[in-house]
Motif scaffolding. Structure first.
Motif, PDB file in Angstrom:
ATOM      1  N   TYR A 133      12.442  31.535 -18.088  1.00 37.15           N
ATOM      2  CA  TYR A 133      13.423  30.454 -18.014  1.00 37.15           C
ATOM      3  C   TYR A 133      14.813  30.898 -18.468  1.00 37.15           C
ATOM      4  O   TYR A 133      15.747  30.087 -18.457  1.00 37.15           O
ATOM      5  N   HIS A 155      19.762  27.633 -16.042  1.00 39.14           N
ATOM      6  CA  HIS A 155      20.828  26.697 -15.670  1.00 39.14           C
ATOM      7  C   HIS A 155      21.763  27.264 -14.606  1.00 39.14           C
ATOM      8  O   HIS A 155      22.445  26.515 -13.910  1.00 39.14           O
ATOM      9  N   LYS A 156      21.794  28.589 -14.450  1.00 39.50           N
ATOM     10  CA  LYS A 156      22.648  29.195 -13.429  1.00 39.50           C
ATOM     11  C   LYS A 156      22.084  28.993 -12.028  1.00 39.50           C
ATOM     12  O   LYS A 156      22.832  28.780 -11.068  1.00 39.50           O
ATOM     13  N   ASN A 161      19.179  26.844 -11.300  1.00 41.92           N
ATOM     14  CA  ASN A 161      18.628  25.509 -11.072  1.00 41.92           C
ATOM     15  C   ASN A 161      19.138  24.557 -12.161  1.00 41.92           C
ATOM     16  O   ASN A 161      18.403  24.184 -13.091  1.00 41.92           O
ATOM     17  N   PRO A 162      20.400  24.155 -12.074  1.00 41.01           N
ATOM     18  CA  PRO A 162      20.995  23.346 -13.149  1.00 41.01           C
ATOM     19  C   PRO A 162      20.336  21.975 -13.323  1.00 41.01           C
ATOM     20  O   PRO A 162      20.248  21.476 -14.445  1.00 41.01           O
ATOM     21  N   ARG A 163      19.875  21.363 -12.247  1.00 41.29           N
ATOM     22  CA  ARG A 163      19.285  20.027 -12.375  1.00 41.29           C
ATOM     23  C   ARG A 163      17.942  20.080 -13.090  1.00 41.29           C
ATOM     24  O   ARG A 163      17.644  19.226 -13.945  1.00 41.29           O
ATOM     25  N   SER A 177      17.114  22.351 -15.211  1.00 45.79           N
ATOM     26  CA  SER A 177      17.450  22.680 -16.594  1.00 45.79           C
ATOM     27  C   SER A 177      17.867  21.434 -17.359  1.00 45.79           C
ATOM     28  O   SER A 177      17.489  21.242 -18.518  1.00 45.79           O
ATOM     29  N   PHE A 178      18.648  20.585 -16.706  1.00 46.31           N
ATOM     30  CA  PHE A 178      19.098  19.358 -17.349  1.00 46.31           C
ATOM     31  C   PHE A 178      17.917  18.435 -17.654  1.00 46.31           C
ATOM     32  O   PHE A 178      17.819  17.858 -18.752  1.00 46.31           O
ATOM     33  N   MET A 212      15.959  19.856 -20.522  1.00 44.44           N
ATOM     34  CA  MET A 212      16.690  19.675 -21.771  1.00 44.44           C
ATOM     35  C   MET A 212      16.504  18.255 -22.308  1.00 44.44           C
ATOM     36  O   MET A 212      16.261  18.060 -23.510  1.00 44.44           O
ATOM     37  N   MET A 244      17.167  28.499 -21.508  1.00 42.95           N
ATOM     38  CA  MET A 244      17.772  28.055 -20.259  1.00 42.95           C
ATOM     39  C   MET A 244      19.290  28.169 -20.262  1.00 42.95           C
ATOM     40  O   MET A 244      19.892  28.521 -19.244  1.00 42.95           O
ATOM     41  N   PHE A 245      19.917  27.889 -21.390  1.00 37.82           N
ATOM     42  CA  PHE A 245      21.373  27.759 -21.408  1.00 37.82           C
ATOM     43  C   PHE A 245      22.103  28.873 -22.161  1.00 37.82           C
ATOM     44  O   PHE A 245      23.291  29.097 -21.918  1.00 37.82           O
TER      45      PHE A 245
END
Length: 489
Positions: free
Chosen positions: A360, A364-365, A367-369, A371-372, A375, A433-434
């Protein structure tokens, strides 16, 4: 026999109708129409869920079969909460059941799932141990087949054997406890046992309570009855794991509360209060400490769910209406939060097969959605405000603290300290992720299926809405205050 008694079982009958419709569709429809089995099941169950909220839910207490079965607004509410979770699981499982490896068995998956839910309904409404055991076994045995659903994976077979053996041994322990209870009281009705045991103070009562708590503790993954959980969660298909982690746990928690209050309520301060104190402390602490060490995401959430079971038990130890409402609210929030996390894990596994936390890194780079959504799920599970998980923990701590004893203050303090520990390992996923960066991300950019996105949208909406809209908790508190669950005490 007066067959009109069955009319009290409106939600059970509705669920059986759903089961029969799915079974007939899967059995008799032409091959081309079978491609719509998943959608048909989701639509039918969504209609049933809506009817349960507005039509089938009980407006008053009803009994059937000489008091063996009882329903009322609180029981209907907990069944509706389970229905919401099952609907999300069905939606998220659509892509998996339509895959080439599962397409021939997807009907069996839905039928087994509905049978287990029917068993949980019986557990929730049972006021006689014979009916309770029927519900317990109806909920447990089909789950072993669901865990073994990936026939081509050795891990799935291993997980099924472990789950089946654990279920058999836990049921044997539970039945041993019931044999002691029957020997002491001469009845299997909850209220008869309560009346018969009130004048007794023997060692056999303590042994019986210990055996009953141990048997149900296996279903809830309470420490030290948790050793099957991580292996079964890892080996089972992700959709089955998500179902195991939230739906069965919620039903078992409420049934556990009913048994302890309505059967052994008079031994609260003498016996099972202190038993549960020890179990809660061990469950929350060991679940948190072992979750820190996990790198497989399914094992990670397995130990997380063990810890969450300890927090749910705070609603049982509260022994009041606020604790009941808080437990129901906690289960509802946990369903949305945990299914959001499993929704992301399932989408990534279906697209890439990746299940390790290190995979993972930098998600976020690409698959940002996703990841959100992950989170938000981690923040809610950790209890970070203003998300729903913060309020569920706040309310369940409040319900427990209403006792006002020194022991409960110490217990809640230990739970609060463990909340800080859980914050660390939940943020490990967010960090991966971030913050953790890779030159080339392991998980590429991909578009998840419409069903997976819909399941995530529902889960995320639940996390956000339950955290800011107070009417949900107020509704559950009003139901709990009108309940007669604690009247015998």
């Amino acid at each position: 026999m007066d067959y009109s008694q069955f009319l009290a079982m409106k939600q059970e009958i509705g669920l059986l109708v759903v089961f029969l419709l799915v079974f007939l569709y899967d059995t008799f429809m032409p091959k081309k129409a079978l491609n719509a089995t998943a959608g048909f099941t989701c639509v039918i169950f969504a209609v049933f869920t809506a009817l349960s909220f507005f039509c089938l839910g009980s407006t008053g207490n009803e009994t059937a079969f000489s008091g063996m079965y009882v329903t009322g607004p609180v029981m209907a509410a907990i069944k509706n909460i389970l229905n919401v979770g099952v609907l999300i699981v069905l939606i998220q499982a659509m892509r998996w059941t339509d895959s080439e490896f599962q397409i021939m068995r997807r009907g069996e998956f839905y039928e087994l799932l509905l049978v287990t839910l029917f068993g949980m309904y019986l557990m929730i409404s049972a006021r006689h141990f014979l009916l309770f055991v029927i519900g317990l076994e109806s909920a447990s045995l089909p789950l072993a087949a669901m865990v073994a659903f990936d026939k081509k994976h050795y891990e799935s077979h291993e997980a099924a054997v472990k789950y089946l053996l654990t279920a058999v041994f836990s049921s044997a322990i539970f039945m041993m406890g019931l044999s002691f209870v029957y020997g002491l009281s001469g009845s299997l009705y909850f209220y008869d046992i309560y009346a018969a045991l009130g004048a007794q103070n023997s060692t056999m009562v303590v042994v019986a309570i210990a055996f009953v708590i141990s048997g149900v503790g296996f279903k809830l993954s309470l420490v030290p009855f948790h050793l099957w959980t991580a292996d079964v969660y890892q080996g089972a298909p992700t959709s089955v794991t998500s179902y195991l982690s939230v739906i069965s746990k919620g039903a078992a928690a409420f049934a556990f509360l009913v048994i302890l209050v309505q059967v052994f309520g008079q031994f609260y301060a003498k016996v099972w209060e202190w038993m549960l104190y020890a179990l809660i402390v061990l469950t929350i602490t060991i679940g948190n400490l072992f979750a820190i060490r996990q790198r497989n995401m399914k094992r990670f959430l397995a130990f997380s769910s063990i810890s969450q079971a300890g927090y749910i038990m705070l609603g049982v130890i509260a022994m009041n209406e606020t604790g009941l409402a808080s437990m129901m609210y906690y289960i509802l929030v946990y369903i949305f939060s945990n299914l959001a996390a499993f929704g992301v894990i399932g989408a990534i596994e279906n697209a890439t097969g990746k299940l390790d936390m290190t995979d993972y890194n930098g998600l976020h780079k690409t698959n940002p959605r996703l990841s959100f959504a992950m989170m938000l799920a981690m923040f809610s599970l950790a209890g970070i405000p203003p998300f729903a998980g913060f309020f569920s923990k706040f309310f369940i701590f409040t319900g427990a603290l209403q006792q006002g004893t020194t022991a409960i203050y110490v217990l809640v303090l230990i739970a609060l300290i463990n909340t800080i520990i859980s914050l660390y390992y939940y943020l490990l996923v967010v960090k991966a992720m971030f913050i953790n960066t890779e030159e080339e991300c392991v998980i590429p950019t991909f578009r998840s299926a419409c069903s997976e996105r819909l399941g995530l949208w529902i889960s995320v909406a639940g996390i956000l809405c339950l955290g800011v809209v107070s009417c949900f908790y107020n509704y559950l508190l009003n139901l709990a205050n009108s309940s007669s669950l604690f009247s015998a005490l």
